[in-house]
Design a protein around this motif. Structure first.
Motif, PDB file in Angstrom:
ATOM      1  N   VAL A   1       0.843  -1.198   0.000  1.00 32.08           N
ATOM      2  CA  VAL A   1       0.000   0.000   0.000  1.00 32.08           C
ATOM      3  C   VAL A   1       0.878   1.247   0.000  1.00 32.08           C
ATOM      4  CG1 VAL A   1      -1.817   1.261   1.208  1.00 32.08           C
ATOM      5  CG2 VAL A   1      -1.785  -1.228   1.304  1.00 32.08           C
ATOM      6  N   LYS A   2       0.461   2.235  -0.778  1.00 32.75           N
ATOM      7  CA  LYS A   2       1.134   3.539  -0.788  1.00 32.75           C
ATOM      8  C   LYS A   2       0.094   4.630  -0.611  1.00 32.75           C
ATOM      9  CE  LYS A   2       4.301   6.444  -3.482  1.00 32.75           C
ATOM     10  NZ  LYS A   2       5.064   6.565  -4.753  1.00 32.75           N
ATOM     11  N   VAL A   3       0.303   5.504   0.384  1.00 33.53           N
ATOM     12  CA  VAL A   3      -0.620   6.604   0.670  1.00 33.53           C
ATOM     13  C   VAL A   3       0.021   7.909   0.234  1.00 33.53           C
ATOM     14  CG1 VAL A   3      -1.935   7.814   2.442  1.00 33.53           C
ATOM     15  CG2 VAL A   3      -1.552   5.345   2.645  1.00 33.53           C
ATOM     16  N   GLN A   4      -0.742   8.706  -0.514  1.00 35.58           N
ATOM     17  CA  GLN A   4      -0.234   9.997  -0.995  1.00 35.58           C
ATOM     18  C   GLN A   4      -1.268  11.086  -0.773  1.00 35.58           C
ATOM     19  OE1 GLN A   4       0.648   8.510  -5.096  1.00 35.58           O
ATOM     20  NE2 GLN A   4       2.674   9.427  -4.756  1.00 35.58           N
ATOM     21  N   GLN A   5      -0.763  12.308  -0.539  1.00 37.84           N
ATOM     22  CA  GLN A   5      -1.647  13.465  -0.497  1.00 37.84           C
ATOM     23  C   GLN A   5      -2.155  13.712  -1.904  1.00 37.84           C
ATOM     24  OE1 GLN A   5      -1.734  15.563   2.552  1.00 37.84           O
ATOM     25  NE2 GLN A   5      -3.547  16.564   1.705  1.00 37.84           N
ATOM     26  N   ASP A   6      -3.458  13.925  -2.020  1.00 36.81           N
ATOM     27  CA  ASP A   6      -4.066  14.102  -3.338  1.00 36.81           C
ATOM     28  C   ASP A   6      -4.992  15.300  -3.280  1.00 36.81           C
ATOM     29  OD1 ASP A   6      -4.939  13.764  -5.912  1.00 36.81           O
ATOM     30  OD2 ASP A   6      -6.275  12.095  -5.460  1.00 36.81           O
ATOM     31  N   GLY A   7      -4.428  16.498  -3.435  1.00 38.31           N
ATOM     32  CA  GLY A   7      -5.213  17.712  -3.304  1.00 38.31           C
ATOM     33  C   GLY A   7      -5.699  17.866  -1.881  1.00 38.31           C
ATOM     34  N   ALA A   8      -7.024  18.018  -1.723  1.00 37.06           N
ATOM     35  CA  ALA A   8      -7.593  18.162  -0.383  1.00 37.06           C
ATOM     36  C   ALA A   8      -7.745  16.828   0.315  1.00 37.06           C
ATOM     37  CB  ALA A   8      -8.957  18.850  -0.470  1.00 37.06           C
ATOM     38  N   GLY A   9      -7.617  15.723  -0.430  1.00 41.51           N
ATOM     39  CA  GLY A   9      -7.767  14.404   0.159  1.00 41.51           C
ATOM     40  C   GLY A   9      -6.518  13.568   0.009  1.00 41.51           C
TER      41      GLY A   9
ATOM     42  N   ASN B   1      -3.497  -3.767  -9.562  1.00 44.46           N
ATOM     43  CA  ASN B   1      -3.420  -2.429  -8.984  1.00 44.46           C
ATOM     44  C   ASN B   1      -4.814  -1.858  -8.797  1.00 44.46           C
ATOM     45  OD1 ASN B   1      -0.378  -1.944  -9.212  1.00 44.46           O
ATOM     46  ND2 ASN B   1      -0.917  -2.449 -11.328  1.00 44.46           N
ATOM     47  N   LYS B   2      -4.994  -1.121  -7.706  1.00 43.20           N
ATOM     48  CA  LYS B   2      -6.256  -0.426  -7.464  1.00 43.20           C
ATOM     49  C   LYS B   2      -5.970   0.787  -6.597  1.00 43.20           C
ATOM     50  CE  LYS B   2     -10.996  -1.044  -5.722  1.00 43.20           C
ATOM     51  NZ  LYS B   2     -11.709  -0.780  -6.996  1.00 43.20           N
ATOM     52  N   THR B   3      -6.582   1.923  -6.934  1.00 42.20           N
ATOM     53  CA  THR B   3      -6.421   3.149  -6.160  1.00 42.20           C
ATOM     54  C   THR B   3      -7.781   3.623  -5.655  1.00 42.20           C
ATOM     55  OG1 THR B   3      -4.471   3.833  -7.432  1.00 42.20           O
ATOM     56  CG2 THR B   3      -5.633   5.546  -6.205  1.00 42.20           C
ATOM     57  N   VAL B   4      -7.847   3.930  -4.374  1.00 40.26           N
ATOM     58  CA  VAL B   4      -9.062   4.477  -3.780  1.00 40.26           C
ATOM     59  C   VAL B   4      -8.714   5.778  -3.084  1.00 40.26           C
ATOM     60  CG1 VAL B   4     -10.090   2.184  -3.478  1.00 40.26           C
ATOM     61  CG2 VAL B   4      -8.785   3.216  -1.606  1.00 40.26           C
ATOM     62  N   GLY B   5      -9.701   6.605  -2.900  1.00 36.15           N
ATOM     63  CA  GLY B   5      -9.499   7.864  -2.195  1.00 36.15           C
ATOM     64  C   GLY B   5      -9.844   7.750  -0.719  1.00 36.15           C
ATOM     65  N   PHE B   6      -9.334   8.671   0.069  1.00 38.19           N
ATOM     66  CA  PHE B   6      -9.704   8.760   1.485  1.00 38.19           C
ATOM     67  C   PHE B   6     -10.025  10.206   1.819  1.00 38.19           C
ATOM     68  CE2 PHE B   6      -8.800   9.419   6.035  1.00 38.19           C
ATOM     69  CZ  PHE B   6      -9.645   8.464   6.581  1.00 38.19           C
ATOM     70  N   GLU B   7     -11.209  10.420   2.387  1.00 37.46           N
ATOM     71  CA  GLU B   7     -11.653  11.742   2.830  1.00 37.46           C
ATOM     72  C   GLU B   7     -11.529  11.799   4.342  1.00 37.46           C
ATOM     73  OE1 GLU B   7     -15.943  13.713   3.635  1.00 37.46           O
ATOM     74  OE2 GLU B   7     -15.653  12.945   1.596  1.00 37.46           O
ATOM     75  N   ALA B   8     -10.629  12.641   4.831  1.00 40.10           N
ATOM     76  CA  ALA B   8     -10.411  12.745   6.275  1.00 40.10           C
ATOM     77  C   ALA B   8     -11.372  13.758   6.874  1.00 40.10           C
ATOM     78  CB  ALA B   8      -8.970  13.171   6.552  1.00 40.10           C
ATOM     79  N   TRP B   9     -11.881  13.439   8.065  1.00 43.75           N
ATOM     80  CA  TRP B   9     -12.813  14.321   8.757  1.00 43.75           C
ATOM     81  C   TRP B   9     -12.121  15.166   9.825  1.00 43.75           C
ATOM     82  CZ3 TRP B   9     -16.768   9.790   9.557  1.00 43.75           C
ATOM     83  CH2 TRP B   9     -17.344   9.477   8.328  1.00 43.75           C
TER      84      TRP B   9
ATOM     85  N   PRO C   1      -7.868  17.077  10.414  1.00 44.06           N
ATOM     86  CA  PRO C   1      -6.548  17.199   9.787  1.00 44.06           C
ATOM     87  C   PRO C   1      -5.690  15.972  10.061  1.00 44.06           C
ATOM     88  CG  PRO C   1      -7.150  19.243  10.900  1.00 44.06           C
ATOM     89  CD  PRO C   1      -8.192  18.243  11.282  1.00 44.06           C
ATOM     90  N   THR C   2      -5.035  15.482   9.022  1.00 44.26           N
ATOM     91  CA  THR C   2      -4.132  14.345   9.148  1.00 44.26           C
ATOM     92  C   THR C   2      -3.067  14.479   8.072  1.00 44.26           C
ATOM     93  OG1 THR C   2      -3.976  11.932   9.278  1.00 44.26           O
ATOM     94  CG2 THR C   2      -5.523  12.841   7.663  1.00 44.26           C
ATOM     95  N   SER C   3      -2.247  13.469   7.926  1.00 44.27           N
ATOM     96  CA  SER C   3      -1.167  13.501   6.938  1.00 44.27           C
ATOM     97  C   SER C   3      -1.031  12.123   6.318  1.00 44.27           C
ATOM     98  CB  SER C   3       0.153  13.902   7.602  1.00 44.27           C
ATOM     99  OG  SER C   3       0.551  12.909   8.533  1.00 44.27           O
ATOM    100  N   ALA C   4      -0.350  12.074   5.176  1.00 43.84           N
ATOM    101  CA  ALA C   4      -0.097  10.784   4.535  1.00 43.84           C
ATOM    102  C   ALA C   4       0.731   9.885   5.451  1.00 43.84           C
ATOM    103  CB  ALA C   4       0.624  10.999   3.202  1.00 43.84           C
ATOM    104  N   ALA C   5       1.646  10.468   6.198  1.00 41.77           N
ATOM    105  CA  ALA C   5       2.476   9.670   7.102  1.00 41.77           C
ATOM    106  C   ALA C   5       1.642   9.049   8.214  1.00 41.77           C
ATOM    107  CB  ALA C   5       3.585  10.534   7.692  1.00 41.77           C
ATOM    108  N   GLU C   6       0.728   9.841   8.798  1.00 38.97           N
ATOM    109  CA  GLU C   6      -0.124   9.303   9.870  1.00 38.97           C
ATOM    110  C   GLU C   6      -1.041   8.216   9.330  1.00 38.97           C
ATOM    111  OE1 GLU C   6      -3.177  10.803  13.401  1.00 38.97           O
ATOM    112  OE2 GLU C   6      -3.054  11.935  11.529  1.00 38.97           O
TER     113      GLU C   6
END
Length: 861
Positions: free
Chosen positions: A788-796, A832-840, A842-847
């Motif tokens: 798994v790889k998590v990246q900042q993607d604009g506001a999400g 491969n599959k990519t999904v988005g995550f909407e945080a409710w 403030p958080t970060s890709a590292a967290e």
């Protein structure tokens, strides 16, 4: 429907300086004391005793472990709320001063400066008392002395000597209190099969003084009425006014966007008067209609109301939003079928789909602990899962104004129960009288909301009486039938039809509607292949991150005392595992915590699969009749939300986290969806459309091996017209024939996916899947290695997964970081599959990366 003629045009010259009414808010910090004075502490209003004790550190979190039982003493106490206030000379100088309580929970005596002002016995009523003569300038002492709701209900039951009113007590597994049907209070507060027993006490809504010289507007409501034969809109506006003396006035209305300007000459009598004004809308063709979510916008108009009299402007009020829409409950015979077509329509024929709110539409057992942001998130989660309807269930509360305002704005249709559930009820004169006032007030408060599309008299009480849940003997049955008719037909229905001619009313939910009425209001045949499914579902446990804050290490097993204590449905834990064992291998890790978390996961998989299967069955049945059954035009599953961390039928956990079911709902409630069934060994795939347009579509079926990420083969049907609002079978082939041309595939080694395409080859709507055997029998399913790889993607954020093999029910979890994924619980049939995550928050890709875990079906055994 009731139609009124218009009256006089406005004329005359008046002063523009109205008399200003005074208001003094009494919400804020009061003093709370136990009956013997042993406990004295500050308490916030609005609020309740539990919240006050918690805030002062006198109790722990009521949700922690077994505290629902440990804190039973709170509801057995009598409590007193006290406050002092200063009444200014200006306020005391008004001709009338009213003490207003928007919500008193529940049985109380109210005194002001030692004088009894009045008594309350109904959580669902607004109370106001005239107190001008009792006021002094300073140190006015206001006290609200509460009786224990548990003791009161018990005493009322004992006073009912002639016959029992069942159920006397909830089942032992619910750990609740008895005789809740004898008190007009949130019925689930004495416990339910998904919730705790917290019989709250307190001032749960605002308190204030209202002072005025001539008139005070208590309530302004409106109803849009449509004359279909004349294509004519009328607007019925109702004013509920308190008057110091009988006063002749002119009431002027204006709605500039529709060129409306009209006035009426009338008279408000001394005391409380209700006046209704009805007028025609001139620009009929330009009236914009309110539409449910997914079918159009929710436009509104501004209505201005002014009252002139005694030489000046007495009242100037704007209603922010006035909506126009029609609603109808169609119950018509279907040729060749013994049943009736049942569909709720709003502005046009809309298939109703959604779920039902547990207890309050709020998100907590304690009403004051549900902030507006949580409520907004709750409703946004419903809309984002393609729901257009919610049912406000009859064992909770009538929701706050903000809830209905948000439903209006979001296009959510509301099925509104009255607050009676799963019980028989007494019909003594004082009980009926407080219920009558409750119904008048709530209908008056709520009927202006376009989102409310139907009233229902109760939850399941028709079924309870018809199928004899409470073992009522045959000779006694007429007594209970008489009580049922007295309460729901002779009183509640009669009031609702008088106060609100714009909406349908059902005596109960579920019901057979007019067929129940033909059978004496007690329909006996509630078939599973229904015209409208108003309640169905299956239990699951919430995730570990939701349970962890209210438990300790020794609780983290499915066989612990905690797990047994939290389950309020008889044999519920066993039922979940028994159902799961039919289709999956049960978790068997030697690590107790891992086995517990895996078991939580498998219950969510099972719940999602169960509700998916039933919902898709209903949706595919919308255009067919088989043996007189089918033509299902609505599906509301039980239930949307939780009010504490525990197992239940919900698709949203306590706190708003999406269960796997809610992610599935986003797909199985999609406006355009392919649905599969097997019929005598043949695979049948329907195109289900809630759209208002016809489409030419075909089905593409892909065969996959459990052992390999590369597709085995595919099949495509011919293009066929799918009319709007229909379900059409586009593909039918024996499964054996389908697999025969796909290498060495068998039911055990392969599975199917399928989607809809238009003539240009573009996918339309959601995709879907079909298991050819239970997943526990799948041959070749391996434990996938997923990175798994998590990246900042604009506001999400984006989460990219890479898998070495097929993975079933891939579940992404970020622990206690609030938010939701764009997709979850999915089949991974690609590398491969990519999904988005909407945080409710403030958080970060590292967290997120540190917190993220991935679980698949093969991982749990």
């Amino acid at each position: 429907m009731y139609w009124c003629a218009c009256a006089l045009l406005f004329s005359g010259v008046w002063s523009v300086s109205p008399p200003v009414p005074d208001q003094l808010s009494l919400s804020g910090t009061w003093t709370l004391s136990s009956h013997d004075g042993a406990l004295v502490l500050p308490a916030e209003v609005p609020g309740c005793v539990h919240s006050a004790l918690l805030r002062e550190g006198l109790i722990q979190d009521p949700y922690f472990r077994f505290n629902d039982v440990s804190y039973r003493w709170i509801a057995l106490e009598n409590w007193t709320y006290s406050t002092t206030f200063t009444a200014s000379a200006q306020l005391r100088g008004k001709q009338e001063v009213e003490l207003v309580f928007d919500g008193v929970d529940t049985v109380a005596s109210i005194t002001l400066n030692g004088n009894l002002v009045g008594k309350t016995d109904n959580m669902f009523r607004r109370y106001d008392f005239s107190i001008r003569e009792l006021l002094k300038e300073a140190d006015n002492l206001l006290q609200v002395q509460f009786l224990s709701p548990v003791v009161y209900a018990s005493e009322r039951s004992r006073a009912h000597q002639s016959y029992r009113v069942p159920p006397e007590c909830p089942p032992d597994v619910q750990k609740g209190e008895c005789h809740v049907n004898f008190i007009r209070k949130e019925q689930s507060s004495f416990s339910w099969d998904w919730g705790p027993s917290f019989p709250t006490v307190g001032l749960w809504r605002s308190v204030r003084l209202e002072a005025f010289d001539t008139l005070q507007l208590q309530q302004l409501s409106y109803l849009p009425l449509y004359n279909g034969s004349g294509s004519q809109w009328e607007l019925q506006v109702e004013l509920l006014v308190d008057a110091v003396r009988t006063t002749g006035v002119q009431v002027a209305f204006s709605m500039s966007e529709l060129d409306l300007e009209q006035a009426f000459q009338t008279q408000f009598l001394s005391g409380r008067t209700k006046k209704t004004f009805t007028f025609h809308i001139k620009k009929n063709s330009q009236v914009k209609l309110w539409w449910p979510s997914g079918h159009g916008d929710q436009p509104f108009y501004m209505l201005s109301v002014r009252v002139f009299g005694d030489g000046f402007l007495m009242l100037n009020r704007d209603v922010k939003q006035v909506f126009f829409r029609t609603v109808e409950l169609i119950q018509e015979p279907i040729p060749g079928s013994p049943g009736l077509l049942s569909i709720i329509t709003a502005s046009t024929i809309i298939k109703t789909k959604g779920c039902q709110l547990e207890s309050p539409g709020s998100t907590h057992a304690f009403q004051n602990r549900s902030p507006p942001c949580h409520l907004k998130n709750l409703l946004r989660s419903a809309v984002d899962a393609n729901m257009n309807a919610l049912r406000v269930w009859g064992g909770g509360v009538y929701e706050q104004d903000l809830f209905y305002d948000m439903c209006d704005d979001m296009g959510i249709m509301v099925w509104q129960d009255f607050m009676f559930a799963c019980a028989m009820y007494p019909t003594e004169a004082d009980f009926i009288q407080t219920v009558r006032e409750e119904v008048v007030q709530q209908v008056g408060r709520l009927k202006s909301h376009p989102s409310i599309i139907i009233w229902s008299g109760n939850n399941e009480n028709e079924a309870a009486l018809a199928t004899n849940w409470f073992n009522i003997s045959t000779p006694q049955r007429p007594v209970y039938v008489k009580d049922y008719v007295t309460l729901y037909v002779d009183n509640i229905r009669k009031i609702v039809l008088k106060e609100d001619p714009s909406r349908p009313f059902l005596v109960s939910s579920p019901t057979n509607g007019v067929e129940s009425e033909r059978e004496g209001l007690l329909g006996l045949d509630h078939v599973p292949w229904t015209r409208f499914a108003s309640e169905y579902g299956f239990q699951s446990w919430p995730s570990f991150s939701t349970l962890q804050p209210v438990s300790v290490k020794e609780d983290w097993s499915f066989g612990s005392n905690f797990s047994s204590h939290r389950q309020h449905h008889e044999n519920g834990n066993q039922q979940m595992l028994q159902q799961a064992a039919l289709h999956f291998h049960l978790p068997n890790s030697t690590d107790p915590l891992r086995r517990f978390t895996d078991t939580l996961y498998i219950t969510q998989v099972m719940q999602a699969q169960c509700v998916k299967a039933q919902t898709e069955f209903y949706r595919s049945s919308r255009s067919q009749i088989v043996g007189g059954k089918g033509h299902t035009m609505g599906a509301l599953y039980w239930q949307l939300n939780d009010i504490w961390p525990a197992p239940s039928w919900s698709s949203l956990e306590f706190g708003g986290k999406w269960k796997m079911l809610h992610y599935f709902a986003r797909s199985f409630f999609a406006p355009l969806l392919p649905v599969s069934v097997e019929d005598d060994g043949a695979l049948v795939i329907y195109a289900v459309s809630d759209l208002n347009v016809d489409l030419k579509l075909r089905v593409v079926v892909t065969v996959h091996s459990w052992a390999n990420l590369d597709p085995v083969c595919s099949r495509t049907s011919d293009l066929q017209v799918v009319p709007g609002s229909s379900a059409v079978a586009l593909y039918k082939q024996p499964v054996a024939a389908l697999l025969a041309g796909c290498g060495r595939c068998t039911r055990l080694t392969c599975l199917l996916t399928f989607h809809l395409e238009d003539g240009a080859g573009s996918q339309r709507g959601s995709d879907n899947y079909h298991f050819l055997s239970s997943p526990r029998e799948a041959v070749g399913l391996q434990r996938a290695n997923i990175t798994v790889k998590v990246q900042q993607d604009g506001a999400g954020f984006s989460v990219t997964l890479q898998s070495s093999s097929v993975a079933a029910f891939v579940w992404l979890d970020v622990g206690n970081i609030p938010g939701r994924f764009s997709s979850n619980g999915f089949l991974m049939l690609s590398r491969n599959k990519t999904v988005g995550f909407e945080a409710w928050r403030p958080t970060s890709a590292a967290e997120l990366s540190r917190s993220l875990t991935v679980t698949t079906l093969r991982d749990v055994y």
